[in-house]
Design a protein around this motif. Structure first.
Motif, short mmCIF file in Angstrom:
data_model
loop_
_atom_site.label_atom_id
_atom_site.label_comp_id
_atom_site.label_asym_id
_atom_site.label_seq_id
_atom_site.Cartn_x
_atom_site.Cartn_y
_atom_site.Cartn_z
N PRO B 179 0.78 -1.00 -0.13
CA PRO B 179 0.20 0.17 0.49
C PRO B 179 1.16 1.38 0.29
O PRO B 179 0.35 1.92 -0.38
CB PRO B 179 -0.87 -0.26 1.67
N ALA B 331 -4.45 -2.82 4.74
CA ALA B 331 -3.95 -0.81 4.53
C ALA B 331 -4.88 -0.98 2.96
O ALA B 331 -4.67 -1.29 2.17
CB ALA B 331 -2.54 -1.19 5.01
N ARG B 332 -4.94 0.31 3.12
CA ARG B 332 -5.86 1.05 1.89
C ARG B 332 -4.51 2.11 1.35
O ARG B 332 -3.19 2.51 1.74
CB ARG B 332 -6.38 2.15 2.39
N LYS B 333 -4.68 2.69 -0.09
CA LYS B 333 -3.85 2.81 -0.79
C LYS B 333 -2.80 4.13 -0.34
O LYS B 333 -3.79 4.83 0.52
CB LYS B 333 -3.58 3.08 -2.50
N TYR B 334 -1.67 4.27 -0.50
CA TYR B 334 -0.65 4.91 0.53
C TYR B 334 -1.04 5.54 1.92
O TYR B 334 -0.39 6.12 2.35
CB TYR B 334 -1.35 6.66 -0.27
#
Lengths: 437, 381
Positions: B179, B331-334
């Motif tokens: 991520p 987790a989310r992107k970034y």
């Protein structure tokens, strides 16, 4: 034929990641063969003995290096770290095995002729083992004996035009990110600033006069590639205070999927189509970006310059033009009183040669810390003990809401006498005229 | 071996002496395309893992091929690096702050050839010499300390734990599928020369036994007041004791106050504390340095102790891959590792990472402890 059997270390030769064991073994072979007929000035088999003593640590679960020892070059108090093996009879090649810190060039760029000179020097007078680079940033030459130290220093200065770095209670070798040399985010010339500070403060670097170590680290932008905010007593971090420059045409290209977001850093997984609203606007920590009708707008006054939008669309968004640096102070690792991050002292300062404004802040802090700091007390600990206000006093910086995350929780304010009308001197007799006992 | 002098004359140490000249000026080492376009770079792209393109306002391009390194390297290895730089890059190269090596060229074809060359070189033991990778949303090289190779205070080895870890996460070095970037750092004792206190995943050597006291030598080797002052918990006091019929000045340690930081040993070599069973590794997570989206953060201890298991530290690498896998899934992107843990809550973090929470993970060190306790009824079952 290996000098010592190293069955445990040999297991670290397999696996894909570069094996330091295989590398040291090739150095052992090279020194054993001595194809160039080098008149080795320290035992030729010292890499073999290093593997031997390391294998012993792998069996014992304990180090076999003795504590310190004072060695160095004439007139310097830093740059060389004494090191002795605690099993010198078994491993005579590393009985004396001092470290030499060599001041690295800013940004860690090299020409091969310089590196080859260094290799030749370390083949003749050292173990042939190095760290590229040590945690503070120096080139670290691992393992030599005391009689070689002056000769190494002579070679470095006379023939390589290069100095030693710092160690001990002094200014440690300053370091920086690669800055403007190859990064579009760099707000300041980190390399020149690092070079200038290193040379300005050679005396502080080589002759310990401080309570403890002191580190300058310089990051070109808030992305923080040299970790200035986490590990330097004096962190200089590039920033800007005007507007982020936007190229709306390129924004449209990002929106249309023509350009990969985040410079392609997420290319290894299918995260779906790039969504400016979700990935940029909604992730802005100060909520100052709007994307409407295909147009990206930034309310720059509310921007905290976290870099996310710029990192995500580097071709469409660029740092502002009014550039300088923020100065933060007091970072350190946990020893003694827990870890500390650097705290903001100067929100914005121009970083242009000869950097007089920055040097004034540095020298004011040093004067105070050298006077008040206890033995082995980092600046961050002195700040904690004597207050941030004291740091403002000694640097002549006015308190600002930017100095705090939030105002204090307790009203136990250390008012100064001159801040209170009428001062502190009062007569108890006058008080008693109005108040019975 | 006959002693060879470079010219230093101990009889006249100041004669011809050159001091305080600092490092070589960096401009001498910049590749021409870098020197020409310094300060005018427009943007960059990561073309594939380990290959970067930087484009200048002038339209000039520079392709960078990044590869990993063991940090501890020999001159034979450095000469090989020089050979590659001479062949492909006009004798120029650089290192990154995370001990990767970067070779720069001006065409994509040269970059591809370089990548092939680098990935083609292996040590006799079978490992890559110059694996290409370490960019973007992945794991890059591990910043680390000396460990048993060269240090006098370590609680574990550094080069070995790093080799074992990088072998275990090698696919994350050569790809960009996480991520966000995950920065792993390693420090072999609490002195933290490696500054692991702000890393996504930190490997930290720790001691668990109080110092021994070498009464025979202490008074000769140490300044007693410095040893006393070195202790952050006030566990050390000056005292006298009998040693072979003689009274000697020494120190006493109140053992229950010791938190095994080793600072006394740094100040006083007669107080060693390393021990095969006592020493090992703590794992910390969730630190970051970047100001991107969220502010910089300290790493938090999530595994208080893992025994030293040389040469490959299997329990440690298992824990690290468990954490990395759970983060990669959740987790989310970034979103950096610590931001993900904050979002899902640390109680959930332990659950999804398969880690046990114990009393060792509740801070009990002075004020900082209080700030980590929970003062809300908002928690998860």
């Amino acid at each position: 034929m290996a000098k010592h059997k190293t069955p445990l270390l040999d297991q670290l030769e397999s696996g894909p990641w570069p094996s330091f064991v295989s590398d040291i073994k090739q150095e052992c072979d090279s020194r054993a063969k001595n194809a160039k007929g080098v008149d080795y000035q320290i035992p030729a088999d010292c890499p073999d003995d290093l593997l031997g003593v390391l294998e012993m640590s792998y069996v014992d679960g304990e180090t076999h290096w003795k504590h310190g020892g004072i060695v160095g070059v004439f007139g310097y108090g830093g740059g060389v770290i004494g090191r002795y093996c605690d099993q010198p009879q078994m491993f005579p090649g590393v009985a004396h095995f001092h470290t030499v810190r060599v001041n690295q060039p800013s940004g860690l760029y090299y020409k091969t002729d310089f590196l080859r000179q260094l290799c030749d020097l370390w083949e003749l007078r050292g173990s042939g083992l190095t760290n590229m680079h040590g945690s503070t940033g120096d080139i670290v030459l691992l393992g030599t004996t005391t009689p070689q130290l002056e000769e190494i220093f002579f070679e470095l200065t006379h023939n390589m035009n290069n100095d030693l770095g710092g160690s001990g209670s002094n200014l440690r070798t300053p370091s920086c990110c690669l800055g403007q040399s190859r990064c579009e985010f760099a707000c300041i010339d980190t390399q020149q600033l690092c070079y200038d500070l290193t040379n300005t403060y050679q005396d502080e670097l080589h002759r310990p006069a401080f309570p403890y170590k002191f580190k300058f680290k310089i990051d070109g932008c808030p992305n923080g590639c040299v970790a200035a905010i986490a590990r330097s007593d004096f962190s200089i971090i590039g920033t800007w205070r005007d507007e982020i420059r936007i190229d709306q045409k390129v924004v449209a290209a990002y929106a249309g999927g023509e350009i990969k977001p985040n410079a392609g850093a997420h290319a290894g997984r299918d995260w779906g189509k790039f969504d400016i609203q979700k990935e940029v606007v909604e992730r802005c920590p100060s909520g100052c970006i709007r994307y409407e009708g295909g147009k990206l707008e930034i309310n720059n006054k509310e921007c905290v310059r976290c870099m996310h939008c710029i990192n995500t669309m580097p071709r469409a968004l660029r740092i502002g033009n009014d550039r300088g640096a923020s100065i933060l102070c007091g970072a350190k690792a946990p020893i003694l009183d827990g870890p500390q991050m650097s705290s903001l002292l100067v929100p914005f300062i121009k970083a242009e040669e000869p950097y007089s404004e920055i040097k004034e802040v540095i020298e004011n802090i040093w004067d105070w810390w050298m006077e008040e700091g206890k033995n082995r007390e980092r600046l961050g600990e002195t700040m904690k003990r004597l207050s941030f206000q004291k740091l403002l006093d000694v640097t002549n910086i006015k308190a600002d809401a930017r100095h705090v995350r939030e105002p204090r929780h307790n009203p136990y304010i250390f008012w100064k006498e001159e801040e209170v009308t009428g001062g502190w001197k009062r007569e108890i007799a006058d008080y008693r005229k109005k108040h019975q006992k | 071996m006959a002693f060879i002098s470079s010219g230093y004359n101990p009889e006249k140490p100041m004669e011809n002496r050159i001091t305080d000249i600092g490092p070589r000026h960096f401009e001498e080492f910049l590749p021409p395309v870098i020197k020409k376009n310094k300060g005018t770079w427009a943007y960059h792209e990561i073309l594939e893992p380990g290959v970067l393109l930087h484009v200048a306002d002038s339209g000039d391009k520079v392709y960078t091929v990044r590869c990993g390194a063991a940090r501890l390297m020999t001159i034979t290895h450095i000469r090989e690096i020089c050979d590659i730089a001479d062949k492909f890059c006009g004798g120029h190269l650089r290192f990154t702050t995370r001990n990767n090596i970067e070779f720069m060229v001006t065409t994509e074809d040269e970059a591809k050839a370089l990548k092939k060359e680098l990935n083609g070189r292996k040590f006799s033991g079978g490992s890559y010499k110059f694996p290409v990778g370490g960019t973007g949303a992945g794991v890059t090289n591990i910043v680390h300390t000396q460990g048993w190779v060269h240090c006098h205070t370590p609680a574990t080895d550094a080069s070995g734990t790093v080799k074992a870890t990088m072998d275990a996460v090698f696919e994350e070095f050569t790809s960009m599928r996480l991520p966000a970037p995950v920065r792993i750092a390693m420090a072999c004792c609490l002195n933290m020369c490696g500054a692991v206190h702000c890393s996504d995943i930190a490997i930290l050597g720790i001691h668990r036994k109080p110092p021994m006291i070498d009464h025979e030598h202490l008074d000769n080797m140490c300044e007693v007041p410095l040893a006393v002052a070195a202790c952050p918990t006030g566990a050390i006091r000056p005292t006298k004791t009998e040693w072979q019929g003689k009274q000697v000045n020494t120190v006493a340690v109140k053992e229950e106050r010791c938190m095994f930081c080793g600072n006394c040993y740094t100040m006083c070599p007669s107080m060693p504390l390393s021990d095969k069973e006592g020493d090992g590794i703590a794992i910390m997570v969730g630190g970051k340095i970047s100001n991107r989206i969220t502010r910089p953060a300290f790493s938090k201890v999530v595994v208080p102790f893992i025994p030293n298991e040389p040469p490959r530290w299997p329990t440690m690498t298992k824990v690290i891959t468990q954490i990395l896998d759970a983060y990669s899934k959740g987790a989310r992107k970034y979103e950096r590792l610590g931001d993900w843990a904050n979002r899902i809550g640390w109680e959930r973090f332990f659950e999804v990472c398969g880690l046990e929470f114990s009393h060792h993970l509740i801070d009990d060190f002075r004020d900082p402890a209080y700030y980590t306790w929970r003062q809300t009824t908002q928690f998860k079952f």
